[in-house]
Design a protein around this motif. Structure first.
Motif, short mmCIF file in Angstrom:
data_model
loop_
_atom_site.label_atom_id
_atom_site.label_comp_id
_atom_site.label_asym_id
_atom_site.label_seq_id
_atom_site.Cartn_x
_atom_site.Cartn_y
_atom_site.Cartn_z
N CYS A 39 -2.46 2.76 6.16
CA CYS A 39 -2.44 1.81 7.27
C CYS A 39 -3.79 1.81 7.98
CB CYS A 39 -1.32 2.13 8.25
SG CYS A 39 -1.42 3.74 9.03
N ASN A 40 -4.21 0.65 8.40
CA ASN A 40 -5.47 0.48 9.11
C ASN A 40 -5.29 -0.58 10.18
OD1 ASN A 40 -7.22 2.22 7.58
ND2 ASN A 40 -7.07 0.71 5.94
N PRO A 41 -5.93 -0.39 11.34
CA PRO A 41 -5.87 -1.45 12.35
C PRO A 41 -6.64 -2.67 11.85
CG PRO A 41 -7.36 0.30 13.03
CD PRO A 41 -6.71 0.75 11.76
N ALA A 42 -6.15 -3.86 12.21
CA ALA A 42 -6.80 -5.10 11.79
C ALA A 42 -7.99 -5.45 12.69
CB ALA A 42 -5.79 -6.23 11.78
N THR A 43 -8.16 -4.68 13.76
CA THR A 43 -9.27 -4.91 14.69
C THR A 43 -10.00 -3.59 14.93
OG1 THR A 43 -7.82 -4.51 16.58
CG2 THR A 43 -8.07 -6.80 15.87
N THR A 44 -11.07 -3.65 15.68
CA THR A 44 -11.82 -2.45 16.04
C THR A 44 -10.94 -1.52 16.86
OG1 THR A 44 -13.84 -3.73 16.08
CG2 THR A 44 -13.91 -1.61 17.18
N ILE A 45 -11.07 -0.22 16.60
CA ILE A 45 -10.29 0.76 17.35
C ILE A 45 -11.22 1.60 18.21
CG2 ILE A 45 -10.32 2.55 15.57
CD1 ILE A 45 -7.25 2.89 16.25
N SER A 46 -10.73 2.02 19.36
CA SER A 46 -11.54 2.82 20.29
C SER A 46 -11.89 4.17 19.69
CB SER A 46 -10.76 3.06 21.59
OG SER A 46 -10.43 1.84 22.20
N PRO A 47 -13.10 4.68 19.96
CA PRO A 47 -13.43 6.04 19.54
C PRO A 47 -12.46 7.02 20.20
CG PRO A 47 -15.40 4.89 20.31
CD PRO A 47 -14.22 4.03 20.65
N GLY A 48 -12.12 8.09 19.49
CA GLY A 48 -11.21 9.08 20.05
C GLY A 48 -9.76 8.87 19.67
N ILE A 49 -9.48 7.85 18.86
CA ILE A 49 -8.11 7.58 18.42
C ILE A 49 -7.99 7.89 16.93
CG2 ILE A 49 -6.43 5.76 17.95
CD1 ILE A 49 -7.06 4.53 20.57
N THR A 50 -6.92 8.58 16.57
CA THR A 50 -6.59 8.80 15.16
C THR A 50 -5.20 8.22 14.91
OG1 THR A 50 -5.58 10.97 15.55
CG2 THR A 50 -7.93 10.94 15.06
N TRP A 51 -4.87 8.03 13.63
CA TRP A 51 -3.55 7.50 13.31
C TRP A 51 -3.09 8.02 11.97
CZ3 TRP A 51 -8.03 4.69 13.26
CH2 TRP A 51 -8.42 4.13 12.05
N SER A 52 -1.80 7.94 11.76
CA SER A 52 -1.19 8.29 10.48
C SER A 52 0.02 7.37 10.28
CB SER A 52 -0.75 9.76 10.46
OG SER A 52 0.24 10.00 11.44
N CYS A 53 0.48 7.30 9.04
CA CYS A 53 1.66 6.49 8.77
C CYS A 53 2.38 7.03 7.54
CB CYS A 53 1.27 5.03 8.56
SG CYS A 53 0.02 4.76 7.28
N TYR A 54 3.66 6.72 7.46
CA TYR A 54 4.47 7.14 6.31
C TYR A 54 5.71 6.26 6.23
CZ TYR A 54 7.71 9.54 9.47
OH TYR A 54 8.63 9.82 10.44
N ALA A 55 6.33 6.23 5.05
CA ALA A 55 7.58 5.50 4.87
C ALA A 55 8.71 6.38 5.40
CB ALA A 55 7.79 5.17 3.40
N SER A 56 9.26 5.99 6.54
CA SER A 56 10.27 6.82 7.20
C SER A 56 11.67 6.56 6.67
CB SER A 56 10.23 6.60 8.71
OG SER A 56 10.41 5.24 9.03
N SER A 57 11.90 5.36 6.12
CA SER A 57 13.18 5.02 5.49
C SER A 57 12.95 3.76 4.64
CB SER A 57 14.28 4.80 6.54
OG SER A 57 13.95 3.73 7.39
N VAL A 58 13.98 3.29 3.98
CA VAL A 58 13.85 2.11 3.11
C VAL A 58 13.35 0.92 3.94
CG1 VAL A 58 15.12 0.48 1.66
CG2 VAL A 58 15.62 2.93 1.52
N ASP A 59 12.29 0.27 3.45
CA ASP A 59 11.69 -0.91 4.07
C ASP A 59 11.11 -0.65 5.47
OD1 ASP A 59 12.36 -2.39 1.81
OD2 ASP A 59 14.22 -3.15 2.68
N THR A 60 10.84 0.61 5.79
CA THR A 60 10.36 0.94 7.13
C THR A 60 9.19 1.92 7.07
OG1 THR A 60 12.61 0.67 7.97
CG2 THR A 60 11.06 1.84 9.38
N VAL A 61 8.15 1.61 7.83
CA VAL A 61 6.98 2.47 7.94
C VAL A 61 6.80 2.84 9.41
CG1 VAL A 61 4.44 2.51 7.81
CG2 VAL A 61 5.79 1.63 5.90
N GLU A 62 6.49 4.10 9.66
CA GLU A 62 6.21 4.56 11.01
C GLU A 62 4.70 4.76 11.14
OE1 GLU A 62 8.81 7.45 13.10
OE2 GLU A 62 6.96 8.65 13.17
N ILE A 63 4.13 4.18 12.18
CA ILE A 63 2.71 4.34 12.50
C ILE A 63 2.62 5.16 13.78
CG2 ILE A 63 0.51 3.22 13.05
CD1 ILE A 63 1.61 0.69 11.64
N ARG A 64 1.89 6.27 13.73
CA ARG A 64 1.70 7.12 14.91
C ARG A 64 0.22 7.08 15.29
NH1 ARG A 64 4.61 11.12 17.14
NH2 ARG A 64 6.03 11.08 15.36
#
Length: 86
Positions: A39-64
């Motif tokens: 997963c990647n943001p479609a726009t510029t992201i502020s410095p100091g922010i990180t993210w992760s993502c995973y398939a949490s269930s069928v047809d569902t992704v969680e972005i943190r």
């Protein structure tokens, strides 16, 4: 097999402070637990922010999104999600 989801929305997307996180659950057709998710943001992201993502269930992704530093950092509202199944 790869599925691309170019414009999933992150809602709510409040500003976040240092040391805090926010999570969004988004629909990603074809996703299954154990799949590789990119997963990647479609726009510029502020410095100091990180993210992760995973398939949490069928047809569902969680972005943190986590703020490492700063305060009142804006979280992008649109993300690109790619799911890879083997």
């Amino acid at each position: 097999i790869s599925q691309s989801h170019p414009g999933v929305s992150f809602s709510p997307a409040p500003p976040i402070s240092a040391g805090t996180s926010t999570v969004a659950t988004v629909s990603a057709f074809g996703a299954n637990p154990g799949d590789t998710v990119i997963c990647n943001p479609a726009t510029t992201i502020s410095p100091g922010i990180t993210w992760s993502c995973y398939a949490s269930s069928v047809d569902t992704v969680e972005i943190r999104v986590h703020a490492l530093s700063g305060g009142g950092l804006a979280v992008p509202t649109t993300w690109r999600v790619t799911v890879i199944s083997f």
